[in-house]
Write a protein that holds these residues in place. Structure first.
Motif, short mmCIF file in Angstrom:
data_model
loop_
_atom_site.label_atom_id
_atom_site.label_comp_id
_atom_site.label_asym_id
_atom_site.label_seq_id
_atom_site.Cartn_x
_atom_site.Cartn_y
_atom_site.Cartn_z
N THR A 73 -7.72 5.21 -2.25
CA THR A 73 -7.90 3.77 -2.08
C THR A 73 -6.79 3.18 -1.22
O THR A 73 -7.05 2.31 -0.37
CB THR A 73 -7.94 3.09 -3.45
OG1 THR A 73 -8.96 3.69 -4.23
CG2 THR A 73 -8.20 1.61 -3.33
N GLY A 82 -7.23 1.27 2.29
CA GLY A 82 -6.60 -0.03 2.53
C GLY A 82 -5.72 -0.02 3.75
O GLY A 82 -5.70 -1.00 4.52
N LEU A 137 0.83 -1.21 0.00
CA LEU A 137 0.00 0.00 0.00
C LEU A 137 0.86 1.26 0.00
O LEU A 137 0.53 2.25 -0.66
CB LEU A 137 -0.94 0.00 1.20
CG LEU A 137 -2.10 -0.97 1.12
CD1 LEU A 137 -2.80 -1.10 2.47
CD2 LEU A 137 -3.09 -0.51 0.07
#
Length: 113
Positions: free
Chosen positions: A42, A46, A13
């Protein structure tokens, strides 16, 4: 095992968020920056989800829902404004291969005989 999965997910991420920031900075168009912002949002969602899974807390779920909605609404809004089609040029009625009518942004002057 759960810690290893959390570390791998966090690293992936972070790499995705870093690449999104680079794309936001370089552009070149507004749509590229918008997609990069969507990817960054996003990645943030996450990361919060990974943190909530590792700490086994459910208080983060409303934050995830709100962030997801903000990202979605922002992307749809920008896409709606970017989807405006340019006006169509008029075609000549004689069926010949005449040049299209000049527009305001044509820099070249066309002389007709």
């Amino acid at each position: 095992m759960m810690i290893a999965v959390g570390v791998v997910a966090t690293v992936l991420l972070a790499v995705g968020a870093l690449l999104a920031v680079v794309r936001m900075e370089r552009g070149p168009s507004m749509l590229d920056r918008t997609v990069a912002f969507d990817v960054l949002t996003t990645a943030l969602v996450g990361a919060i989800a990974v943190e909530a899974a590792l700490s086994r807390r459910t208080e983060s779920v409303p934050i995830l829902v709100v962030l997801s909605m903000v990202g979605f609404i922002g992307s749809v809004t920008v896409a709606r404004f970017a989807a405006v089609e340019p006006p169509k040029r008029e075609q000549p009625d004689d069926g010949g291969s005449a040049e299209p009518a000049p527009t305001d942004h044509d820099d070249v002057r066309r002389d007709t005989p």
